[in-house]
Design a protein around this motif. Structure first.
Motif, PDB file in Angstrom:
ATOM      1  N   MET A  94       0.990  12.906   0.908  1.00  0.00           N
ATOM      2  CA  MET A  94       0.167  11.770   0.566  1.00  0.00           C
ATOM      3  C   MET A  94      -0.156  11.689   2.302  1.00  0.00           C
ATOM      4  SD  MET A  94       0.116   7.664   0.176  1.00  0.00           S
ATOM      5  CE  MET A  94       1.218   7.566  -1.341  1.00  0.00           C
ATOM      6  N   SER A  95      -1.723  11.915   2.198  1.00  0.00           N
ATOM      7  CA  SER A  95      -1.929  11.733   3.538  1.00  0.00           C
ATOM      8  C   SER A  95      -1.581  10.911   4.072  1.00  0.00           C
ATOM      9  CB  SER A  95      -3.709  12.147   3.236  1.00  0.00           C
ATOM     10  OG  SER A  95      -4.584  11.402   3.224  1.00  0.00           O
ATOM     11  N   LYS A  96      -2.084  10.419   5.507  1.00  0.00           N
ATOM     12  CA  LYS A  96      -2.934   9.772   6.689  1.00  0.00           C
ATOM     13  C   LYS A  96      -3.727   8.636   5.939  1.00  0.00           C
ATOM     14  CE  LYS A  96      -2.674   8.294  11.111  1.00  0.00           C
ATOM     15  NZ  LYS A  96      -3.338   8.155  13.282  1.00  0.00           N
ATOM     16  N   LEU A  97      -4.428   8.946   5.756  1.00  0.00           N
ATOM     17  CA  LEU A  97      -5.734   8.330   5.158  1.00  0.00           C
ATOM     18  C   LEU A  97      -5.280   7.133   3.851  1.00  0.00           C
ATOM     19  CD1 LEU A  97      -8.404   7.424   6.010  1.00  0.00           C
ATOM     20  CD2 LEU A  97      -9.538   9.351   4.253  1.00  0.00           C
ATOM     21  N   GLU A 114      -2.952   4.897   5.571  1.00  0.00           N
ATOM     22  CA  GLU A 114      -3.825   4.065   5.571  1.00  0.00           C
ATOM     23  C   GLU A 114      -4.272   2.439   5.099  1.00  0.00           C
ATOM     24  OE1 GLU A 114      -6.466   4.362   8.852  1.00  0.00           O
ATOM     25  OE2 GLU A 114      -4.849   6.183  10.182  1.00  0.00           O
ATOM     26  N   LEU A 115      -4.947   3.192   3.300  1.00  0.00           N
ATOM     27  CA  LEU A 115      -5.497   3.171   2.826  1.00  0.00           C
ATOM     28  C   LEU A 115      -4.636   1.878   1.784  1.00  0.00           C
ATOM     29  CD1 LEU A 115      -8.031   2.288   1.301  1.00  0.00           C
ATOM     30  CD2 LEU A 115      -8.071   3.820   0.084  1.00  0.00           C
ATOM     31  N   GLN A 116      -4.301   2.481   1.565  1.00  0.00           N
ATOM     32  CA  GLN A 116      -2.744   1.681   0.610  1.00  0.00           C
ATOM     33  C   GLN A 116      -2.048   0.207   1.463  1.00  0.00           C
ATOM     34  OE1 GLN A 116       0.812   4.180  -0.510  1.00  0.00           O
ATOM     35  NE2 GLN A 116       1.032   2.891  -2.006  1.00  0.00           N
ATOM     36  N   ASP A 117      -1.613   0.921   2.797  1.00  0.00           N
ATOM     37  CA  ASP A 117      -1.568  -0.168   3.955  1.00  0.00           C
ATOM     38  C   ASP A 117      -2.466  -1.689   3.952  1.00  0.00           C
ATOM     39  OD1 ASP A 117       1.015   0.754   3.862  1.00  0.00           O
ATOM     40  OD2 ASP A 117       0.456   1.656   6.312  1.00  0.00           O
ATOM     41  N   LYS A 118      -3.744  -1.243   3.768  1.00  0.00           N
ATOM     42  CA  LYS A 118      -4.818  -2.296   3.647  1.00  0.00           C
ATOM     43  C   LYS A 118      -5.296  -3.043   2.442  1.00  0.00           C
ATOM     44  CE  LYS A 118      -7.268   0.046   7.288  1.00  0.00           C
ATOM     45  NZ  LYS A 118      -9.259   0.240   7.688  1.00  0.00           N
ATOM     46  N   LEU A 119      -4.722  -2.538   1.300  1.00  0.00           N
ATOM     47  CA  LEU A 119      -5.293  -2.802   0.235  1.00  0.00           C
ATOM     48  C   LEU A 119      -3.441  -3.712  -0.211  1.00  0.00           C
ATOM     49  CD1 LEU A 119      -6.133   0.374  -2.433  1.00  0.00           C
ATOM     50  CD2 LEU A 119      -7.561  -2.051  -1.869  1.00  0.00           C
ATOM     51  N   LEU A 120      -2.744  -3.320   0.234  1.00  0.00           N
ATOM     52  CA  LEU A 120      -1.803  -4.048   0.055  1.00  0.00           C
ATOM     53  C   LEU A 120      -1.164  -5.393   1.137  1.00  0.00           C
ATOM     54  CD1 LEU A 120       1.335  -1.557  -0.229  1.00  0.00           C
ATOM     55  CD2 LEU A 120       1.064  -2.859  -1.976  1.00  0.00           C
ATOM     56  N   ILE A 121      -1.937  -5.191   1.895  1.00  0.00           N
ATOM     57  CA  ILE A 121      -2.193  -6.288   2.887  1.00  0.00           C
ATOM     58  C   ILE A 121      -3.377  -7.590   2.264  1.00  0.00           C
ATOM     59  CG2 ILE A 121      -3.532  -7.560   5.155  1.00  0.00           C
ATOM     60  CD1 ILE A 121      -2.174  -4.956   6.639  1.00  0.00           C
ATOM     61  N   ASN A 122      -4.300  -6.970   1.666  1.00  0.00           N
ATOM     62  CA  ASN A 122      -5.222  -7.910   1.167  1.00  0.00           C
ATOM     63  C   ASN A 122      -5.159  -7.734  -0.027  1.00  0.00           C
ATOM     64  OD1 ASN A 122      -8.097  -8.426   0.113  1.00  0.00           O
ATOM     65  ND2 ASN A 122      -8.251  -6.394  -1.062  1.00  0.00           N
ATOM     66  N   LEU A 123      -4.152  -7.781  -0.907  1.00  0.00           N
ATOM     67  CA  LEU A 123      -3.600  -7.969  -2.115  1.00  0.00           C
ATOM     68  C   LEU A 123      -2.970  -9.540  -1.931  1.00  0.00           C
ATOM     69  CD1 LEU A 123      -2.112  -7.454  -5.469  1.00  0.00           C
ATOM     70  CD2 LEU A 123      -0.608  -6.150  -3.832  1.00  0.00           C
ATOM     71  N   LEU A 124      -1.766  -9.909  -0.857  1.00  0.00           N
ATOM     72  CA  LEU A 124      -0.613 -10.368   0.149  1.00  0.00           C
ATOM     73  C   LEU A 124      -1.260 -11.637  -0.077  1.00  0.00           C
ATOM     74  CD1 LEU A 124       1.934  -8.789   1.844  1.00  0.00           C
ATOM     75  CD2 LEU A 124       2.530  -9.503  -0.621  1.00  0.00           C
ATOM     76  N   ASP A 125      -2.271 -11.064   0.926  1.00  0.00           N
ATOM     77  CA  ASP A 125      -3.696 -12.207   1.192  1.00  0.00           C
ATOM     78  C   ASP A 125      -4.374 -12.884  -0.243  1.00  0.00           C
ATOM     79  OD1 ASP A 125      -5.170 -13.898   3.101  1.00  0.00           O
ATOM     80  OD2 ASP A 125      -6.750 -12.267   2.220  1.00  0.00           O
ATOM     81  N   LEU A 126      -4.593 -12.404  -0.885  1.00  0.00           N
ATOM     82  CA  LEU A 126      -5.463 -12.848  -2.595  1.00  0.00           C
ATOM     83  C   LEU A 126      -4.297 -13.817  -3.191  1.00  0.00           C
ATOM     84  CD1 LEU A 126      -7.237  -9.577  -3.117  1.00  0.00           C
ATOM     85  CD2 LEU A 126      -7.976 -11.997  -2.274  1.00  0.00           C
ATOM     86  N   LYS A 174      -3.067   8.943  -8.381  1.00  0.00           N
ATOM     87  CA  LYS A 174      -3.589  10.066  -7.135  1.00  0.00           C
ATOM     88  C   LYS A 174      -2.577  10.841  -6.231  1.00  0.00           C
ATOM     89  CE  LYS A 174      -8.041  11.585  -4.859  1.00  0.00           C
ATOM     90  NZ  LYS A 174      -7.223  11.273  -2.869  1.00  0.00           N
ATOM     91  N   SER A 175      -2.472  10.024  -5.487  1.00  0.00           N
ATOM     92  CA  SER A 175      -1.399  11.231  -4.675  1.00  0.00           C
ATOM     93  C   SER A 175       0.123  11.422  -5.002  1.00  0.00           C
ATOM     94  CB  SER A 175      -0.515  10.180  -3.421  1.00  0.00           C
ATOM     95  OG  SER A 175       0.322   9.419  -3.923  1.00  0.00           O
TER      96      SER A 175
END
Length: 150
Positions: free
Chosen positions: A1-4, A7-19, A148-149
């Protein structure tokens, strides 16, 4: 899994917790609002008597047809589904009537407040449905990224 991708997965997880937090708060607000509406409805029945605020005032099969003052519309695009609440004005000629008038011309303030609480609850349900749609989309994107990863 690439660094990008990480980071995308981290942002999606943070968004998931917020939702998830927004969803829980919205559902708690729905419960609080409907409970307040039910208490106000009970207060109206207590003030006016059980026969003046009861199901006997509701329309029956033989009543005139009428249209809802509030309707839900669903808009779809490639990315998202969204629910919107359409509010119509009272217009007796076109069949849009105010349901509170079934209980008389001079209705108690507690009955009017109960109607307001239930109207707020409907708006909160629409908000909750939109949050749930965003939540489902975020989960779907996370699963796609993980597959995908892998």
């Amino acid at each position: 899994m690439s660094k990008l991708e990480k980071e995308l997965q981290d942002k999606l997880l943070i968004n998931l917790l917020d939702l998830v937090e927004q969803s829980v708060l919205c559902k708690m607000n729905i419960e609080t609002t409907t409970n307040a509406g039910q208490l106000l409805l009970a207060k109206s029945r207590y003030i006016q008597g059980p026969q003046t605020v009861s199901k006997s005032q509701l329309p029956t099969e033989n009543s005139n047809e009428f249209n809802a003052l509030k309707t839900v519309t669903r808009t779809e695009d490639e990315i998202d589904n969204k629910f919107e609440l359409s509010v119509h004005t009272v217009d007796k000629e076109n069949g849009f009537i105010d349901a509170i008038r079934w209980f008389g011309v001079l209705v108690p303030r507690s009955l009017q407040m109960a109607q307001e609480k239930f109207n707020q609850a409907v708006e909160l349900v629409i908000e909750s449905a939109n949050i749930q749609t965003k939540l489902n989309n975020t989960i779907r994107y996370l699963l796609l990224l993980r597959n995908k990863s892998s």
